[in-house]
Design a protein around this motif. Structure first.
Motif, mmCIF file in Angstrom:
data_model
loop_
_atom_site.group_PDB
_atom_site.id
_atom_site.type_symbol
_atom_site.label_atom_id
_atom_site.label_comp_id
_atom_site.label_asym_id
_atom_site.label_seq_id
_atom_site.Cartn_x
_atom_site.Cartn_y
_atom_site.Cartn_z
ATOM 1 N N ILE A 1 0.850 -1.202 0.000
ATOM 2 C CA ILE A 1 0.000 0.000 0.000
ATOM 3 C C ILE A 1 0.886 1.254 0.000
ATOM 4 O O ILE A 1 0.655 2.195 -0.759
ATOM 5 C CB ILE A 1 -0.949 -0.007 1.225
ATOM 6 N N ARG A 2 1.901 1.229 0.831
ATOM 7 C CA ARG A 2 2.782 2.394 0.917
ATOM 8 C C ARG A 2 3.473 2.642 -0.442
ATOM 9 O O ARG A 2 3.551 3.767 -0.916
ATOM 10 C CB ARG A 2 3.822 2.174 2.017
ATOM 11 N N PHE A 3 3.927 1.548 -1.060
ATOM 12 C CA PHE A 3 4.590 1.664 -2.363
ATOM 13 C C PHE A 3 3.645 2.300 -3.401
ATOM 14 O O PHE A 3 3.998 3.231 -4.109
ATOM 15 C CB PHE A 3 5.027 0.266 -2.839
ATOM 16 N N VAL A 4 2.409 1.772 -3.474
ATOM 17 C CA VAL A 4 1.440 2.275 -4.467
ATOM 18 C C VAL A 4 1.089 3.736 -4.160
ATOM 19 O O VAL A 4 1.015 4.570 -5.061
ATOM 20 C CB VAL A 4 0.161 1.388 -4.490
ATOM 21 N N LYS A 5 0.918 4.021 -2.904
ATOM 22 C CA LYS A 5 0.590 5.403 -2.490
ATOM 23 C C LYS A 5 1.702 6.365 -2.921
ATOM 24 O O LYS A 5 1.446 7.430 -3.487
ATOM 25 C CB LYS A 5 0.396 5.421 -0.963
ATOM 26 N N GLU A 6 2.953 5.948 -2.666
ATOM 27 C CA GLU A 6 4.065 6.848 -2.985
ATOM 28 C C GLU A 6 4.262 7.015 -4.489
ATOM 29 O O GLU A 6 4.524 8.100 -4.981
ATOM 30 C CB GLU A 6 5.362 6.328 -2.348
ATOM 31 N N HIS A 7 4.094 5.904 -5.236
ATOM 32 C CA HIS A 7 4.381 5.966 -6.674
ATOM 33 C C HIS A 7 3.235 6.508 -7.505
ATOM 34 O O HIS A 7 3.438 7.111 -8.541
ATOM 35 C CB HIS A 7 4.781 4.586 -7.192
ATOM 36 N N TYR A 8 2.006 6.229 -7.085
ATOM 37 C CA TYR A 8 0.865 6.606 -7.944
ATOM 38 C C TYR A 8 -0.092 7.581 -7.269
ATOM 39 O O TYR A 8 -1.152 7.873 -7.799
ATOM 40 C CB TYR A 8 0.103 5.336 -8.373
ATOM 41 N N LYS A 9 0.265 8.011 -6.062
ATOM 42 C CA LYS A 9 -0.577 8.979 -5.323
ATOM 43 C C LYS A 9 -1.999 8.445 -5.086
ATOM 44 O O LYS A 9 -2.960 9.204 -5.050
ATOM 45 C CB LYS A 9 -0.670 10.320 -6.062
ATOM 46 N N THR A 10 -2.122 7.135 -5.001
ATOM 47 C CA THR A 10 -3.441 6.512 -4.820
ATOM 48 C C THR A 10 -4.009 6.835 -3.433
ATOM 49 O O THR A 10 -3.283 6.780 -2.440
ATOM 50 C CB THR A 10 -3.304 4.982 -4.966
ATOM 51 N N THR A 11 -5.272 7.174 -3.396
ATOM 52 C CA THR A 11 -5.877 7.514 -2.103
ATOM 53 C C THR A 11 -6.984 6.540 -1.691
ATOM 54 O O THR A 11 -7.302 6.410 -0.525
ATOM 55 C CB THR A 11 -6.474 8.938 -2.146
ATOM 56 N N GLN A 12 -7.596 5.869 -2.677
ATOM 57 C CA GLN A 12 -8.654 4.898 -2.360
ATOM 58 C C GLN A 12 -8.184 3.505 -2.775
ATOM 59 O O GLN A 12 -7.910 3.268 -3.957
ATOM 60 C CB GLN A 12 -9.952 5.259 -3.092
ATOM 61 N N PHE A 13 -8.097 2.600 -1.820
ATOM 62 C CA PHE A 13 -7.668 1.223 -2.104
ATOM 63 C C PHE A 13 -8.851 0.271 -1.987
ATOM 64 O O PHE A 13 -9.794 0.528 -1.245
ATOM 65 C CB PHE A 13 -6.569 0.796 -1.125
ATOM 66 N N THR A 14 -8.745 -0.842 -2.716
ATOM 67 C CA THR A 14 -9.774 -1.881 -2.624
ATOM 68 C C THR A 14 -9.108 -3.218 -2.335
ATOM 69 O O THR A 14 -8.228 -3.646 -3.087
ATOM 70 C CB THR A 14 -10.544 -2.014 -3.955
ATOM 71 N N PHE A 15 -9.520 -3.849 -1.256
ATOM 72 C CA PHE A 15 -9.059 -5.219 -1.017
ATOM 73 C C PHE A 15 -9.957 -6.151 -1.822
ATOM 74 O O PHE A 15 -11.162 -6.214 -1.586
ATOM 75 C CB PHE A 15 -9.131 -5.556 0.482
ATOM 76 N N LYS A 16 -9.357 -6.837 -2.776
ATOM 77 C CA LYS A 16 -10.139 -7.682 -3.686
ATOM 78 C C LYS A 16 -10.342 -9.103 -3.154
ATOM 79 O O LYS A 16 -10.817 -9.972 -3.877
ATOM 80 C CB LYS A 16 -9.452 -7.749 -5.071
ATOM 81 N N ASP A 17 -9.967 -9.331 -1.925
ATOM 82 C CA ASP A 17 -10.141 -10.670 -1.325
ATOM 83 C C ASP A 17 -11.598 -11.124 -1.462
ATOM 84 O O ASP A 17 -12.515 -10.314 -1.367
ATOM 85 C CB ASP A 17 -9.825 -10.628 0.173
ATOM 86 N N ASP A 18 -11.771 -12.427 -1.591
ATOM 87 C CA ASP A 18 -13.140 -12.955 -1.706
ATOM 88 C C ASP A 18 -13.934 -12.686 -0.439
ATOM 89 O O ASP A 18 -15.089 -12.292 -0.492
ATOM 90 C CB ASP A 18 -13.094 -14.460 -1.978
ATOM 91 N N SER A 19 -13.332 -12.971 0.690
ATOM 92 C CA SER A 19 -13.990 -12.714 1.981
ATOM 93 C C SER A 19 -12.939 -12.115 2.906
ATOM 94 O O SER A 19 -12.255 -12.837 3.635
ATOM 95 C CB SER A 19 -14.536 -14.014 2.579
ATOM 96 N N PHE A 20 -12.837 -10.812 2.868
ATOM 97 C CA PHE A 20 -11.735 -10.102 3.531
ATOM 98 C C PHE A 20 -11.642 -10.393 5.029
ATOM 99 O O PHE A 20 -10.560 -10.482 5.582
ATOM 100 C CB PHE A 20 -11.935 -8.597 3.297
ATOM 101 N N THR A 21 -12.790 -10.547 5.696
ATOM 102 C CA THR A 21 -12.751 -10.662 7.167
ATOM 103 C C THR A 21 -12.849 -12.115 7.655
ATOM 104 O O THR A 21 -13.290 -12.355 8.769
ATOM 105 C CB THR A 21 -13.887 -9.823 7.791
ATOM 106 N N VAL A 22 -12.427 -13.037 6.802
ATOM 107 C CA VAL A 22 -12.581 -14.448 7.179
ATOM 108 C C VAL A 22 -11.744 -14.814 8.409
ATOM 109 O O VAL A 22 -12.109 -15.700 9.180
ATOM 110 C CB VAL A 22 -12.295 -15.360 5.954
ATOM 111 N N ASN A 23 -10.636 -14.109 8.609
ATOM 112 C CA ASN A 23 -9.783 -14.369 9.771
ATOM 113 C C ASN A 23 -9.799 -13.120 10.675
ATOM 114 O O ASN A 23 -9.136 -12.127 10.400
ATOM 115 C CB ASN A 23 -8.359 -14.690 9.297
ATOM 116 N N ARG A 24 -10.597 -13.204 11.729
ATOM 117 C CA ARG A 24 -10.845 -12.043 12.588
ATOM 118 C C ARG A 24 -9.546 -11.485 13.191
ATOM 119 O O ARG A 24 -9.315 -10.280 13.203
ATOM 120 C CB ARG A 24 -11.812 -12.469 13.700
#
Ligand code: SF4
Length: 278
Positions: free
Chosen positions: A36-59
Motif C-alpha cells: 500500500i505504501r509503495f502504491v501510495k508513494e508511486h501513484y498517489k493513490t488515495t482509495q484502495f480496494t481489497f479484492k479478497d473474496d472474503s476479507f474478514t474471514v480471519n478475525r
C-alpha cells in the motif's frame, strides 16, 4: 484506485461461485502495508480496494492489520468485500478507524429458499443484523443481489426488491447470474437442460458467457419463459437504478468519500461528472 489482494481463496462453498474453496492463504499485515505504501508513494493513490473474496474471514488478522494501518497514519481510505456473518461491531469499529469507508456484501437473493439452495450459509436475519450494524457504526455499504439462477420463480425475483427496500443498503448492485464450469450450479444447469454440456475450455476463454454456456442464448432459467425473464430483468434493473439515484443515497456515498476528495480534488470532479451522466 489501488487494488490489493491480501488473501486468496474462500472457505465457503456457494454453489454459483468459481472461487477456489477450502484453503485460504493470507499475506502478512506488514507485507500488505508495504505494498500500500509503495502504491501510495508511486501513484498517489488515495482509495484502495481489497479484492479478497472474503476479507474478514480471519478475525485476528483483521485486527492486526487494522492496528498497523492506524499506526501507519497513511492518508488513504479502503474498501473490501466480505460476508454478513463475518462481521461484528468491534471489528467494524476498528476497520472504520483504520480507514475503511466502503464494505460490499453478498445478499444474493430476496428469497430464503433460493439463498438456501445457493448454499450461501447466511440467512435473511443475519443480513438484517449486519445492515443495522453498518448503520450504527456508520460505514457505507453495498448489497449485491443476483437474479436468474436455476429454479428461481418470478415470485423469488420480486422478493429481491422487497428485501432491498427492507434492508436499505446505501448502494445496491443487481447482477444476472452467469454459470461457471466446475461449480455445483453448473452441474445442476446441465441436469435442468440450461447448460450446454459440450462446451470446452477454449469456448470458456474465447466467448462471452451467454454464448458459451447456454443451450439456448435466450434461455436463462428453467422456471420462467425467456420473454418473461427479459421483462423482469429490465423492470428490476430499472428499480435498482432508481433506488441508487436517490439524492440522499448519492449524498451518503459522497460523504463516505470526503477524505478521498480532500486528498485529491480530481476524484471529486470525476464523481460529479459520473453523477451527471446518470
Ligand atoms: S460467493 Fe463469496 S463466500 Fe461464497 S464461495 Fe464465493 S467468495 Fe466465498
Amino acid at each position: 484506485m489501488g487494488l490489493v489482494m491480501s488473501s486468496r481463496g474462500c472457505p465457503y462453498s456457494c454453489t454459483f461461485c468459481a472461487t477456489n474453496r477450502n484453503q485460504v492463504s493470507f499475506r502478512s499485515p506488514d507485507h500488505i502495508i508495504s505494498e500500500i505504501r509503495f502504491v501510495k508513494e508511486h501513484y498517489k493513490t488515495t482509495q484502495f480496494t481489497f479484492k479478497d473474496d472474503s476479507f474478514t474471514v480471519n478475525r485476528k488478522r483483521i485486527f492486526e492489520l487494522c492496528k498497523k494501518l492506524i499506526d501507519e497514519k497513511l492518508p488513504i481510505k479502503w474498501e473490501c468485500n466480505t460476508r454478513v456473518n463475518l462481521l461484528d461491531e468491534q471489528m467494524l469499529r476498528i476497520m472504520k478507524k483504520a480507514g475503511c469507508n466502503f464494505i460490499k456484501v453478498g445478499i444474493e437473493s430476496g428469497s430464503e429458499r433460493i439463498l438456501s439452495d445457493m448454499n450461501k450459509g447466511i440467512t435473511h436475519d443475519q443480513i438484517r443484523i449486519a445492515a443495522k450494524l453498518f448503520r450504527k457504526v456508520g460505514i457505507h455499504w453495498t448489497g449485491y443481489f443476483m437474479i436468474g439462477v436455476p429454479d428461481e420463480t418470478e415470485w423469488d425475483i420480486r422478493r429481491a426488491i422487497d428485501f432491498l427496500y427492507e434492508i436499505e443498503p446505501d448502494f445496491a448492485v443487481i447482477g444476472i447470474y452467469d454459470l461457471f464450469p466446475g461449480t455445483v450450479m453448473w452441474e445442476d444447469g446441465i441436469l435442468r437442460g440450461i447448460v450446454n454440456p459440450n462446451m470446452d475450455l477454449e469456448d470458456f476463454y474465447t466467448n462471452l458467457p451467454n454464448f458459451y454456456y447456454k443451450k439456448d442464448f435466450n434461455h436463462q432459467n428453467d422456471k420462467i419463459s425467456p420473454e418473461k425473464f427479459a421483462k423482469l430483468e429490465s423492470e428490476v434493473k430499472e428499480i435498482v437504478r432508481n433506488y441508487n439515484r436517490n439524492f440522499f443515497r448519492v449524498f451518503k456515498m459522497a460523504r463516505a468519500k470526503l477524505p478521498v476528495y480532500w486528498y485529491d480534488s480530481k476524484v471529486l470532479w470525476d464523481d460529479v461528472k459520473k453523477y451527471l451522466s446518470y
